[in-house]
Design a protein around this motif. Structure first.
Motif, PDB file in Angstrom:
ATOM      1  N   THR A 214      74.868 -13.600-104.509  1.00 52.96           N
ATOM      2  CA  THR A 214      75.809 -13.289-103.438  1.00 52.96           C
ATOM      3  C   THR A 214      75.061 -12.418-102.437  1.00 52.96           C
ATOM      4  O   THR A 214      74.700 -11.283-102.765  1.00 52.96           O
ATOM      5  N   PRO A 215      74.781 -12.918-101.234  1.00 54.31           N
ATOM      6  CA  PRO A 215      73.991 -12.138-100.280  1.00 54.31           C
ATOM      7  C   PRO A 215      74.575 -10.755-100.038  1.00 54.31           C
ATOM      8  O   PRO A 215      75.800 -10.580-100.011  1.00 54.31           O
ATOM      9  N   PHE A 222      75.867 -17.970-102.512  1.00 60.05           N
ATOM     10  CA  PHE A 222      75.202 -19.128-101.922  1.00 60.05           C
ATOM     11  C   PHE A 222      75.876 -20.410-102.413  1.00 60.05           C
ATOM     12  O   PHE A 222      76.374 -20.478-103.536  1.00 60.05           O
ATOM     13  N   THR A 223      75.858 -21.420-101.567  1.00 56.27           N
ATOM     14  CA  THR A 223      76.521 -22.674-101.911  1.00 56.27           C
ATOM     15  C   THR A 223      75.578 -23.696-102.531  1.00 56.27           C
ATOM     16  O   THR A 223      76.037 -24.692-103.094  1.00 56.27           O
ATOM     17  N   ALA A 227      70.486 -23.619 -99.576  1.00 57.48           N
ATOM     18  CA  ALA A 227      70.893 -22.426 -98.824  1.00 57.48           C
ATOM     19  C   ALA A 227      70.008 -21.235 -99.183  1.00 57.48           C
ATOM     20  O   ALA A 227      69.667 -20.404 -98.324  1.00 57.48           O
ATOM     21  N   ILE A 228      69.616 -21.137-100.453  1.00 58.46           N
ATOM     22  CA  ILE A 228      68.708 -20.063-100.872  1.00 58.46           C
ATOM     23  C   ILE A 228      67.348 -20.238-100.200  1.00 58.46           C
ATOM     24  O   ILE A 228      66.755 -19.272 -99.691  1.00 58.46           O
ATOM     25  N   ALA A 231      67.571 -19.163 -96.632  1.00 56.02           N
ATOM     26  CA  ALA A 231      67.658 -17.707 -96.503  1.00 56.02           C
ATOM     27  C   ALA A 231      66.290 -17.060 -96.673  1.00 56.02           C
ATOM     28  O   ALA A 231      65.951 -16.098 -95.969  1.00 56.02           O
ATOM     29  N   THR A 261      65.152 -13.601-103.988  1.00 53.96           N
ATOM     30  CA  THR A 261      66.070 -14.508-103.299  1.00 53.96           C
ATOM     31  C   THR A 261      65.809 -14.532-101.796  1.00 53.96           C
ATOM     32  O   THR A 261      66.022 -15.555-101.132  1.00 53.96           O
TER      33      THR A 261
END
Length: 553
Positions: A214-215, A222-223, A227-228, A231, A261
């Motif tokens: 969770t950012p 993250f979905t 997405a990771i 980021a 992450t």
């Protein structure tokens, strides 16, 4: 995370970031500067070795109870270094559950831990080879030994494999398994009040709740792995963190994966045998670190003393992050005085809950002592475990709901007690007492197992420790209970003074009495040259109890 996403595995998270930013540095220690791409290849070698040795997952999660494991277990008996992170993630990639081993344990404690974990494989520094040799014959399940060379000079144990050979292992003929979100993340508790216990988490749950899934600053995870990856690219190098606490401590692993992450860099002080504030700050300046995690006053105070005494350019430092042990208001205020441009974040959580709540302090805007803003999943439940309390209802048990551990390894009874179901929701309630305030913030009182019952009145030792630490001559302090004919139990303080201090017991107790009610003030002060703490900075209450109850020799 979208409903059709199967969840995250920490090995795949690392691999995702490594493929997105392969040339960025992930870890720096002494002369070693490892990029994500290079470390990912080394992790592959370790995973391939474990699979070649026949280790992995033999029973899937949906066929097991919460206290059971269907995977082989890899003990990591290492000091800080790139090998710790490589071995941990390499285990995950082979679907072998890695777990932390406290390198300060004596033979009896080490034997208990490795037996309790059903350890199949162990990676250890050569300095610990004699201890491993002394117990290996009493661990019938332990069949794979990997030895990491160090300055100790100890030769490879019979049957052991050198770590440098392991990282070069080629892919097995039968291929590699696919790590899953349901695979185990095992974290052994410190055992400062009893024998350590193995807490079993699903990778997806610990990653999303506590390790960067969770950012920061958001409430939605993250979905997807894509997405990771994005980021990590967008972070443009990420932040640089100075890792002072040992990787064997859960909070250090959590902080590390937050950095990973975002494609960040973890820097390790040159000296991993003991905490050397001069070395730590020299490395921090050299590597231009942005964040330094600490574990209470035990780490923060020596760091602060050296900042004040020395001449370090810490203009790029943005935050000091505290967790897992109390940071007293006095030390926090002095940090902000010495470094007025930084943010001090205090976080609370446990092996059984993950990150639960935090507070932020700036110079002139210090947070209330031991009072935190909880995440959405954190609450306080009533004494009988029947409901969650509403803001303003007062005291109860600090609890976490939603993404919580599966249980304690091999202990169904303790699993049921610690992870009860209330109104159809599963909670984690490991034993901390807390008050929920009118505004929804939570004041942490302390672990019930070390709470003192004096004549029917509860004394929370961390509150008394903060009160005594307010005296400028107190370097460190631990408060415990000892038997009392009058009260049943009474508070006693083990106090380590600043060098050269000559303060009287009366002055110390008077300072304490200015901050807490009279019945909480210790009945005695015991002077000690050094307050014993774990390598992570947590108070060793077993040691303190022994000092307080045994007659002086």
């Amino acid at each position: 995370m979208t409903s059709d996403h199967p969840g995250f595995n920490l090995s795949t998270v690392f691999d995702t970031v490594a493929r997105a930013v392969p040339e960025q540095e992930v870890l720096v220690w002494r002369e070693r500067r490892l990029t994500y791409g290079v470390m990912n290849a080394r992790i592959d070698g370790i995973a391939q070795f474990l699979v070649t040795e026949g280790l992995g997952c033999h029973t899937e999660r949906d066929q097991l109870a919460g206290h059971e494991s269907g995977q082989d277990h890899l003990g990591i008996y290492l000091r800080n270094g790139n090998e710790y992170l490589e071995a941990m993630v390499g285990g995950y990639r082979a679907r072998v559950a890695a777990f932390n081993v406290n390198y300060r344990y004596v033979e009896e404690e080490l034997l208990h831990l490795l037996a309790d974990a059903g350890t199949k494989a162990l990676v250890y520094h050569a300095e610990f080879a004699p201890r491993v040799a002394a117990i290996r014959d009493r661990l019938p399940d332990l069949r794979v030994l990997v030895q990491v060379a160090d300055e100790s000079g100890h030769e490879l144990l019979p049957g052991a494999v050198d770590y440098d050979e392991v990282v070069a292992t080629p892919p097995p003929a039968g291929g590699m398994p696919t790590p899953l979100a349901d695979d185990l993340f095992i974290l052994y508790t410190g055992g400062t009040t009893g024998m350590p216990k193995g807490v079993l988490w699903r990778h997806d749950d610990i990653y999303v709740s506590s390790m960067g899934g969770t950012p920061f600053g958001t409430t939605e995870p993250f979905t997807s792995y894509d997405a990771i990856a994005q980021a990590a690219v967008d972070a443009n190098g990420g932040m640089t963190l100075l890792m002072i606490p040992p990787f064997m401590h859960g909070a250090a692993q959590w902080s590390t994966f937050y950095m990973i992450t975002n494609g960040g860099k973890i820097v390790i002080p040159d000296n991993v045998q003991r905490f050397d504030p001069v070395d730590a700050l020299t490395v921090a300046v050299r590597e231009k670190v942005v964040s330094i995690p600490v574990v209470g006053d035990a780490v923060a105070r020596p760091l602060l003393d050296e900042i004040v005494r020395g001449n370090y350019d810490l203009s790029g430092l943005a935050a000091i992050n505290n967790g897992s042990a109390p940071l007293t208001p006095g030390v926090r205020a002095q940090l902000l005085e010495a470094l007025p441009h930084i943010l001090v974040m205090d976080a609370a959580g446990a092996s059984e809950t993950g990150l639960q709540m935090s507070s932020l302090s700036l110079k002139g805007m210090e947070a209330d002592a031991a009072t935190f803003t909880p995440v959405d999943a954190t609450t306080v439940v009533d004494d009988l475990f029947t409901r969650a309390l509403e803001p303003g209802e007062g005291g109860g048990w600090l609890a976490q709901r939603g993404r919580v551990p599966l249980g304690y390894l091999g202990d169904p009874e303790k699993t049921d007690r610690t992870f009860p179901v209330i109104d159809g929701v599963r909670y984690s309630i490991p034993g901390d007492r807390a008050d929920i305030l009118d505004d929804g913030r939570i004041t942490l009182l302390g672990r019930d197992s070390v709470t003192i019952n004096a004549g029917g009145e509860k004394i929370f030792v961390e509150e008394v420790e903060r009160a005594l630490a307010a005296h400028p001559d107190v370097r460190d302090v631990v408060v415990v209970g000892r038997p009392s004919e009058r009260w049943g139990s009474e508070a006693v303080a083990l106090v380590q003074l600043e060098e050269g201090a000559t303060v009287s017991d009366e002055d110390l107790l008077a300072e304490c009495g200015r901050h807490v009610a009279r019945y909480k003030v210790p009945k005695a002060i015991i002077r000690t040259d050094l307050v014993e703490r774990s390598p992570s900075g947590k108070a060793d209450y077993r040691w303190a109890k022994k000092q307080a109850t045994e007659p002086a020799s």
